[in-house]
Write an enzyme that holds these catalytic residues in place. Structure first.
Site, PDB file in Angstrom:
ATOM      1  N   PHE A 219      47.401  39.811  45.594  1.00 35.26           N
ATOM      2  CA  PHE A 219      48.846  39.854  45.833  1.00 35.26           C
ATOM      3  C   PHE A 219      49.670  40.011  44.554  1.00 35.26           C
ATOM      4  O   PHE A 219      49.317  39.468  43.501  1.00 35.26           O
ATOM      5  CB  PHE A 219      49.299  38.604  46.602  1.00 35.26           C
ATOM      6  CG  PHE A 219      48.768  38.557  48.013  1.00 35.26           C
ATOM      7  CD1 PHE A 219      49.209  39.477  48.940  1.00 35.26           C
ATOM      8  CD2 PHE A 219      47.822  37.620  48.393  1.00 35.26           C
ATOM      9  CE1 PHE A 219      48.720  39.461  50.245  1.00 35.26           C
ATOM     10  CE2 PHE A 219      47.322  37.592  49.688  1.00 35.26           C
ATOM     11  CZ  PHE A 219      47.764  38.518  50.618  1.00 35.26           C
ATOM     12  N   ASN A 348      48.800  44.259  46.440  1.00 37.38           N
ATOM     13  CA  ASN A 348      49.336  44.041  47.786  1.00 37.38           C
ATOM     14  C   ASN A 348      50.606  43.192  47.667  1.00 37.38           C
ATOM     15  O   ASN A 348      50.528  42.005  47.347  1.00 37.38           O
ATOM     16  CB  ASN A 348      48.257  43.321  48.617  1.00 37.38           C
ATOM     17  CG  ASN A 348      48.685  43.030  50.032  1.00 37.38           C
ATOM     18  OD1 ASN A 348      49.870  43.053  50.354  1.00 37.38           O
ATOM     19  ND2 ASN A 348      47.722  42.722  50.884  1.00 37.38           N
TER      20      ASN A 348
HETATM   21  C1  LIG Z   1      37.649  40.725  47.853  1.00 34.28           C
HETATM   22  C2  LIG Z   1      37.248  42.181  47.727  1.00 34.28           C
HETATM   23  C3  LIG Z   1      38.011  42.825  46.554  1.00 34.28           C
HETATM   24  C4  LIG Z   1      35.750  42.254  47.421  1.00 34.28           C
HETATM   25  O1  LIG Z   1      35.289  43.579  47.432  1.00 34.28           O
HETATM   26  P1  LIG Z   1      33.932  43.953  48.201  1.00 34.28           P
HETATM   27  O2  LIG Z   1      34.034  43.393  49.581  1.00 34.28           O
HETATM   28  O3  LIG Z   1      33.709  45.400  48.058  1.00 34.28           O
HETATM   29  O4  LIG Z   1      32.856  43.217  47.310  1.00 34.28           O
HETATM   30  P2  LIG Z   1      31.750  42.125  47.659  1.00 34.28           P
HETATM   31  O5  LIG Z   1      31.302  42.242  49.070  1.00 34.28           O
HETATM   32  O6  LIG Z   1      30.730  42.255  46.567  1.00 34.28           O
HETATM   33  O7  LIG Z   1      32.517  40.746  47.465  1.00 34.28           O
HETATM   34  C5  LIG Z   1      32.781  40.181  46.178  1.00 34.28           C
HETATM   35  C6  LIG Z   1      32.921  38.693  46.385  1.00 34.28           C
HETATM   36  O8  LIG Z   1      34.116  38.461  47.165  1.00 34.28           O
HETATM   37  C7  LIG Z   1      33.789  37.618  48.283  1.00 34.28           C
HETATM   38  N1  LIG Z   1      34.701  37.934  49.375  1.00 34.28           N
HETATM   39  C8  LIG Z   1      34.946  39.139  49.927  1.00 34.28           C
HETATM   40  N2  LIG Z   1      35.895  39.037  50.884  1.00 34.28           N
HETATM   41  C9  LIG Z   1      36.256  37.736  50.917  1.00 34.28           C
HETATM   42  C10 LIG Z   1      37.209  36.992  51.668  1.00 34.28           C
HETATM   43  N3  LIG Z   1      37.989  37.585  52.568  1.00 34.28           N
HETATM   44  N4  LIG Z   1      37.319  35.669  51.433  1.00 34.28           N
HETATM   45  C11 LIG Z   1      36.547  35.053  50.479  1.00 34.28           C
HETATM   46  N5  LIG Z   1      35.643  35.714  49.725  1.00 34.28           N
HETATM   47  C12 LIG Z   1      35.493  37.032  49.944  1.00 34.28           C
HETATM   48  C13 LIG Z   1      32.346  37.974  48.581  1.00 34.28           C
HETATM   49  O9  LIG Z   1      31.725  36.953  49.311  1.00 34.28           O
HETATM   50  C14 LIG Z   1      31.757  38.111  47.181  1.00 34.28           C
HETATM   51  O10 LIG Z   1      31.460  36.849  46.639  1.00 34.28           O
HETATM   52  P3  LIG Z   1      30.210  36.666  45.648  1.00 34.28           P
HETATM   53  O11 LIG Z   1      30.444  37.598  44.506  1.00 34.28           O
HETATM   54  O12 LIG Z   1      30.253  35.227  45.268  1.00 34.28           O
HETATM   55  O13 LIG Z   1      29.024  37.052  46.463  1.00 34.28           O
HETATM   56  C15 LIG Z   1      37.511  42.950  49.030  1.00 34.28           C
HETATM   57  O14 LIG Z   1      36.622  42.493  50.041  1.00 34.28           O
HETATM   58  C16 LIG Z   1      38.931  42.804  49.511  1.00 34.28           C
HETATM   59  O15 LIG Z   1      39.878  43.426  48.986  1.00 34.28           O
HETATM   60  N6  LIG Z   1      39.106  41.997  50.559  1.00 34.28           N
HETATM   61  C17 LIG Z   1      40.417  41.690  51.109  1.00 34.28           C
HETATM   62  C18 LIG Z   1      40.738  42.594  52.252  1.00 34.28           C
HETATM   63  C19 LIG Z   1      41.755  41.952  53.175  1.00 34.28           C
HETATM   64  O16 LIG Z   1      41.384  41.283  54.123  1.00 34.28           O
HETATM   65  N7  LIG Z   1      43.034  42.147  52.919  1.00 34.28           N
HETATM   66  C20 LIG Z   1      44.079  41.620  53.731  1.00 34.28           C
HETATM   67  C21 LIG Z   1      45.040  40.947  52.863  1.00 34.28           C
HETATM   68  S1  LIG Z   1      46.233  40.165  53.839  1.00 34.28           S
HETATM   69  C22 LIG Z   1      47.332  41.340  54.278  1.00 34.28           C
HETATM   70  O17 LIG Z   1      47.326  42.419  53.762  1.00 34.28           O
HETATM   71  C23 LIG Z   1      48.279  40.929  55.339  1.00 34.28           C
HETATM   72  C24 LIG Z   1      48.980  39.611  55.185  1.00 34.28           C
HETATM   73  O18 LIG Z   1      48.659  38.806  54.313  1.00 34.28           O
HETATM   74  O19 LIG Z   1      49.917  39.347  55.952  1.00 34.28           O
END
Ligand SMILES: CC(C)(COP(=O)(O)OP(=O)(O)OC[C@H]1O[C@@H](n2cnc3c(N)ncnc32)[C@H](O)[C@@H]1OP(=O)(O)O)[C@@H](O)C(=O)NCCC(=O)NCCSC(=O)CC(=O)O
Length: 404
Positions: A219, A348
């Protein structure tokens, strides 16, 4: 342009029934200049200012890993080290800090919105006193009177302006505000609606912790303003995007996937790991709803829609969300370029992000028109947030954006 199975083009309901959809007449955006943090320096900075460097090395490495995967290069923030020094309670979760945070955002959120609004009003070319309605969206509105009234005063709007404030709609706040502006403009002759979305992460900042790491990495702060109206238009007014139809859909059983909670310590947020998949599973349904409303077409089997024939403005909630939508809809790689650009440059910014995407999209369309490229006439806008709620719009863009 949308086509049926035989390849015939659909006429929009605006053309068929003489209905004049509301249109976006101007866009302005702004970001705080107090702190601009590159993603590859973010973990170092957070752990240094919170004096957590030596205590939580695993967590710092994880935040670094996450930051590298976001697709974000840099973000803007209102929160500075100076503010943190003045407010040690922001870093101590045992102390109440909501009041102090709200004291700061009470002035900063409308101020940021004003910077964006001045740009939009300048582009619009009419005096601010011609604004009849104001719709303001922010997740920082915990007091009344709120940011909408402050913005109205800062801009010198008329005392008769009709104000609406949307609070805690999260990332679908921009889409929701635009949807409301469309309804207002189409039902009040001559109405001109100023839509303002202004978001700052200041209420959410806390000591690094496991559950908020993803939000910490995603964010950023920014404000986006649009002016919306329907025909009749004055000679200075130019249509950027017609909003042909707007729909909202909630995904049942997904309430716990995304959320925000106001506490004595500020605002906590939760971003569930399942969000990209849930959006991928539901996006086509949302688009078909909006297309059916726009074109009066009840054929929901999806075969009559060629997604690559549209231009796209998608809320870049996170890189995996854009990847998922691109895969599910089989979009060509450049279709989400405006969304990816905004994510890369600003992160974001919750409800304000979709305004930045529309602004970037119109800039790209103007450039393409300058190069005599054929522009897509029809487009789709998607914004989503807690619920999970999706705001979808069918847009119509001028073929020559500078000529109309
Ligand atoms: C976090 C990321 C950058 C990680 O990238 P990748 O998924 O490609 O990578 P990856 O799978 O190797 O994950 C890296 C590490 O992040 C962790 N991880 C991934 N997603 C997670 C989540 N939602 N919560 C907690 N941890 C998370 C994984 O377990 C991993 O931990 P470890 O390394 O320990 O194994 C991505 O997943 C991402 O941008 N996710 C957010 C998408 C999302 O839901 N956005 C909505 C925002 S809210 C919105 O927009 C609306 C609103 O708020 O109103």
């Amino acid at each position: 342009m949308t086509r049926d199975k035989a390849g015939n083009a659909y006429e929009s309901c605006s053309i068929e029934h003489g209905y004049a959809p509301a249109t976006v007449l101007a866009i302005g955006t702004a970001n705080p200049s107090s702190a601009i943090v590159p993603s590859d320096e973010f973990a170092d900075q957070v752990f240094r200012v919170t004096k957590s460097e030596h205590r939580l090395t695993d967590l710092k490495e994880k935040l670094n890993r996450i930051c590298h995967k976001t697709g974000i290069e840099k973000r803007h923030f209102q929160l500075t080290e100076e503010i943190l020094r003045a407010h040690p309670e922001f870093l101590d979760s045992t102390l109440p800090s909501l009041d102090a945070r709200m004291d700061t955002v009470e002035t900063e959120v409308p101020k940021l919105a004003t910077s964006a609004a001045v740009k939009a009003i300048t582009e619009w070319g009419r005096p601010a006193t011609d604004i009849t309605h104001l719709v303001f969206s922010t997740y920082s509105a915990c007091r009344a009177p709120s940011a909408d009234l402050h913005l109205a005063s800062l801009l010198g709007l008329r005392h008769s302006v009709c104000r609406t404030i949307l609070s805690l709609h999260g990332c679908y706040g921009g889409g929701r505000a635009l949807h409301i502006a469309k309804d207002i403009a189409e039902n009040n002759h001559g109405a001109r609606v100023l839509v303002a979305c202004s978001e700052t992460t200041l209420p959410c900042f806390s000591m690094p912790g496991g559950c908020n790491l993803v939000g910490d990495a995603l964010f950023g702060d920014g404000a986006g303003v649009m002016i919306v109206g329907a025909s009749p238009f004055t000679i200075s007014e130019r249509s950027l995007f017609e909003m042909v139809s707007a729909t909202q859909r909630t995904m049942p059983g997904t309430e716990h996937a995304l959320g925000m909670q106001v506490t004595g310590r500020g605002i906590d947020f939760h971003v569930g790991v399942q969000v990209p998949k849930l959006l991928g599973d539901n996006v086509e349904r949302c688009l078909l709803d909006a297309l059916a409303l726009a074109f009066g077409n009840d054929d929901h089997d999806g075969n009559n829609v060629t997604w690559n024939d549209l231009f796209w403005a998608v809320h870049p909630g996170g890189r995996p969300i854009l990847d998922k939508i691109e895969t599910v809809l089989k979009l060509e790689p450049d279709k989400l370029a405006a969304s990816r650009h905004v994510l890369r440059e600003y992160g974001n910014m919750s409800g304000a992000t979709i305004v930045f995407v529309l602004d970037e999209l119109r800039r790209r369309r103007e450039e393409e028109a300058d190069h005599d490229h054929q522009l897509q006439e029809w487009g789709a806008m998607l914004a989503f947030g807690p619920g999970i709620t999706v705001e979808t719009m069918v847009l119509h863009g001028p073929r020559n954006p500078k000529a109309n």
